[in-house]
Design an enzyme around this catalytic site. Structure first.
Site, mmCIF file in Angstrom:
data_model
loop_
_atom_site.group_PDB
_atom_site.id
_atom_site.type_symbol
_atom_site.label_atom_id
_atom_site.label_comp_id
_atom_site.label_asym_id
_atom_site.label_seq_id
_atom_site.Cartn_x
_atom_site.Cartn_y
_atom_site.Cartn_z
ATOM 1 N N HIS A 68 0.791 -1.289 -0.187
ATOM 2 C CA HIS A 68 0.009 0.061 0.259
ATOM 3 C C HIS A 68 0.916 1.292 -0.041
ATOM 4 O O HIS A 68 0.449 2.319 -0.553
ATOM 5 C CB HIS A 68 -0.753 0.137 1.269
ATOM 6 C CG HIS A 68 -2.162 -0.848 1.063
ATOM 7 N ND1 HIS A 68 -2.582 -1.486 1.998
ATOM 8 C CD2 HIS A 68 -2.983 -1.130 -0.249
ATOM 9 C CE1 HIS A 68 -3.955 -2.160 1.576
ATOM 10 N NE2 HIS A 68 -3.903 -1.883 0.096
ATOM 11 N N ASP A 71 4.551 -16.160 -12.055
ATOM 12 C CA ASP A 71 4.919 -17.565 -11.770
ATOM 13 C C ASP A 71 5.442 -18.195 -12.951
ATOM 14 O O ASP A 71 6.357 -18.912 -13.007
ATOM 15 C CB ASP A 71 3.540 -18.191 -11.493
ATOM 16 C CG ASP A 71 3.602 -18.477 -9.664
ATOM 17 O OD1 ASP A 71 4.664 -18.288 -9.023
ATOM 18 O OD2 ASP A 71 2.353 -18.481 -9.340
ATOM 19 N N CYS A 129 -2.154 -11.106 -17.277
ATOM 20 C CA CYS A 129 -2.709 -10.655 -15.751
ATOM 21 C C CYS A 129 -1.340 -10.473 -14.817
ATOM 22 O O CYS A 129 -1.574 -10.165 -13.681
ATOM 23 C CB CYS A 129 -3.660 -11.342 -15.152
ATOM 24 S SG CYS A 129 -3.137 -13.140 -14.595
#
Length: 470
Positions: free
Chosen positions: A157, A397, A444
């Site tokens: 954040h 990944d 993504c």
């Protein structure tokens, strides 16, 4: 964006002089976060996290076991933070900073400490060992030219807040030799780069989606002009609690998510935990190599009741939203179900069998796609494409597995490179297989948000891009 300026060192003091009980401290922090939450959704999320019974239950259980209050608090904070840190999802693992921030607030309230109010010279570069979200309330971003942090995640954040204010930030930096006033440089391609990425993608005729980990993320992305949600992480429903969410609770969240998209596509990823992603109420055998173990769709297929509950909730949400807005489902359902860590066609067929058993008409409610994350998925992409409706390439990944380099290990960081020709060849191969089967292929992973990669990825033939933030 690259900026330079004099270093301004951030320091935090600490002392143990308990003046409040845990209960009093909890009330103080609850009040602080309630005030901050009125203007900032990040602190609204902190307040929700503070109110999770696991926080008070864990601290009180430690004190009941004989621990002194501060030790009980620290032990609880470390345990909950470790749970988040073990999640192999960059967005969710980054929430460990939020957990630590909440517990630091509680500790400060118990000891009477407070972090310093920072004052900065115009154009300085803030240099810190780490920054937590609450620290940002003490920073005058109009004066800070850039930020260097030794610790932290690129999806924390703090990074989100800094970048939203146009301040370049770099985490994982070596700050050991930096002294006050030294000239330092910060380069952050994601500051000022998102508009460039979106502009290039629009010009190339590509769909621009957003990644989301909460309803507020979806609302912010759609408000910013996203064409839909390319990745909705459902793990936030399952972590930080003592038991799995029921079908009704999940259905409510998925319905809200779908309605928040306003008829635009919502790509809902099924529960992606297992191996190194530990959730207390899901028993997983100890594994020597959790990255190659029981995770993603492997775990959910091995826990059919857990998986069935989620799939039942997904279909129920689709039915309820279709009843409200049938026009959204006229041509094709806006709800896209995405399976993580798929390697074999039979895994897709197994999921379809469960969906069919729940509702024989499920194909009118959802489309079914998979994430391309492993070399096996790339090499077997043609067979996988024949079983599903879309591909979404998870470059985080995929890079890790293609390069055989743990993305969290600094010792092999030089290998973790999504620009490597081997990784890019894998992306192009997956796209070719998808198009040969007549299905779309999107991306993504974090690479989608990198302006330096946009042209290369567009040239690979990808149909859609899901960005970490618009």
């Amino acid at each position: 964006m690259k900026v330079t300026g004099p270093a301004v060192l951030w320091e935090r003091t600490s002392a143990d002089k308990a003046v409040r009980s845990f209960e009093d401290a909890y009330a103080v922090v609850s009040g602080q976060l309630s005030a901050l939450a009125e203007d900032n959704p990040i602190f609204e999320a902190h307040l929700e996290m503070l109110q999770d019974p696991m926080v008070t239950d864990t601290v009180q259980a430690n004190m009941a076991a004989g621990m002194q209050p501060l030790k009980a608090l620290d032990s609880a904070g470390n345990a909950i933070a470790s749970m988040f840190a073990g999640i192999d999802d960059e967005y969710l693992a980054a929430r460990v900073d939020d957990v630590r921030d909440i517990f630091r607030r509680l500790r400060d309230a118990m000891t009477g400490n407070s972090s310093p109010q920072a004052e900065f010279p115009e154009g300085g570069i803030l240099v810190a060992e780490e920054l937590l979200p609450s620290d940002t309330s003490k920073i005058d971003f109009s004066k800070v030219r850039g930020i260097l942090c030794a610790k932290g995640s690129t999806t924390s954040h703090v990074c989100i807040i800094a970048r939203s204010k146009g301040v370049p930030i770099r985490v994982g930096a070596d700050i050991s030799g930096i002294r006050e006033g030294d000239p330092v440089e910060v380069e952050d391609p994601l500051v000022g780069g998102q508009e460039e990425v979106v502009s290039k993608l629009r010009a190339a005729g590509r769909k621009v989606y957003v990644n989301a980990g909460s309803i507020s993320d979806i609302e912010a992305g759609i408000a910013a002009g996203a064409d839909g949600v390319g990745l909705f992480r459902t793990e936030f429903l399952f972590i930080g609690r003592d038991s799995e969410p029921g079908a009704e609770e999940q259905e409510s969240i998925y319905s809200q998510a779908l309605l928040s998209c306003g008829g635009k596509p919502l790509t809902l990823r099924t529960l992606d935990v297992g191996g190194d992603k530990r959730i207390p109420y899901i028993e997983i055998p100890a594994e020597e190599n959790p990255f190659l173990g029981l995770r993603g769709v492997r775990l959910t297929l091995a826990r059919p009741e857990l998986f069935r509950t989620q799939l039942k909730a997904v279909l129920a949400a689709a039915r309820s939203v279709r009843a409200l807005r049938p026009e959204w489902f006229a041509d094709q359902s806006p709800l896209r179900l995405m399976l993580p860590m798929v390697c074999l066609p039979k895994e897709i067929r197994q999921v379809r069998a469960i969906l069919e058993d729940i509702d024989p008409g499920y194909r009118g409610l959802v489309s079914l796609g998979i994430m391309i994350e492993t070399p096996a998925a790339v090499l077997g992409a043609e067979a996988l494409a024949a079983e599903c409706d879309f591909f979404s390439i998870g470059t985080n990944d995929l890079t890790q597995y293609v390069m055989a380099a743990d993305r969290g290990n600094p010792g092999v960081a030089y290998l973790y490179d999504s620009y490597n020709p081997a990784v890019q060849s894998a992306v192009r191969a997956a796209v070719r297989a998808a198009h040969s089967a007549g299905i779309p292929a999107g991306i993504c992973g974090e690479l989608a948000s990198d302006p330096l990669a946009t042209e290369m990825l567009v040239s690979s033939g990808l149909d859609s891009f899901s960005l970490s933030k618009l």
